[in-house]
Every structure is written in structure tokens, then in C-alpha cells.
Design a protein around this motif. Structure first.
Motif: not given
Length: 100
Positions: A4-5, A8, A18, A33, A36, A44, A47
């Protein structure tokens, strides 16, 4: 959560919804979520905001006007940038730029 990071990071300025993240990673958005947050200590969205501030700082230090920096780094407007910049760095962009 590292996937996920990784999703992003390159899209920090435009963001990822989302729903889109859940579809790409084949997971429930609520689970993403929560997981994370457990892994990185922040949700997120927070972040993404911190990544945008990280992208904004060198542009501000280079002398780019804050309104242009806000638009270039994915903030809604200059006050949105300044509010988050101040929350993260404890001071306004103007103070940082005056110190250079």
C-alpha cells in the motif's frame, strides 16, 4: 502494508482513493487502513499529507510561492498546505524560508 505504501508514494500529489487501493491490493479498505496504521503508526491519509509536506519543503526553500507549491504538491490551497506544514514542522513555511 508495504505494498500500500508503494502504491501511495509515487502518487502522493494526486492521491489514491480507498476504493482504488482496495481493488488494486485485493483487500477490504477498512482492513487496509487499520493494518497500515498498525504498521506505520498513522493512517494512509496522514501518510499522504506528510509525503506532500516533504515534497513541498524543498520547493518552498527554493523560493517557489506557497500557492504554487500547494497546487504542485496536491494540497487544496495555500492555507491547507500551511496548516499541515505547521503541524508537522511546528512552524510556518515563511519562517523556514526566512532562515535559508
Amino acid at each position: 502494508m508495504h505494498r500500500l505504501r508503494d502504491l501511495l508514494d509515487p502518487r502522493a500529489t494526486e492521491g489514491v482513493t480507498r476504493t482504488e487501493a482496495a481493488a488494486v491490493l485485493h483487500a477490504d479498505s477498512t482492513h487496509l487502513i487499520r493494518a497500515f496504521h498498525r504498521e506505520f503508526g498513522m493512517p494512509p491519509h496522514q501518510y499522504l499529507i506528510s509525503r506532500r509536506v516533504d515534497l513541498a519543503r524543498p520547493l518552498l526553500l527554493a523560493g517557489m510561492p506557497a500557492r504554487d507549491v500547494a497546487a504542485a504538491t496536491g494540497f487544496h490551497d495555500q492555507p491547507h498546505l500551511i496548516r499541515h506544514f505547521k503541524r508537522i514542522f511546528g512552524t510556518t513555511p515563511g519562517t523556514i524560508c526566512a532562515q535559508r
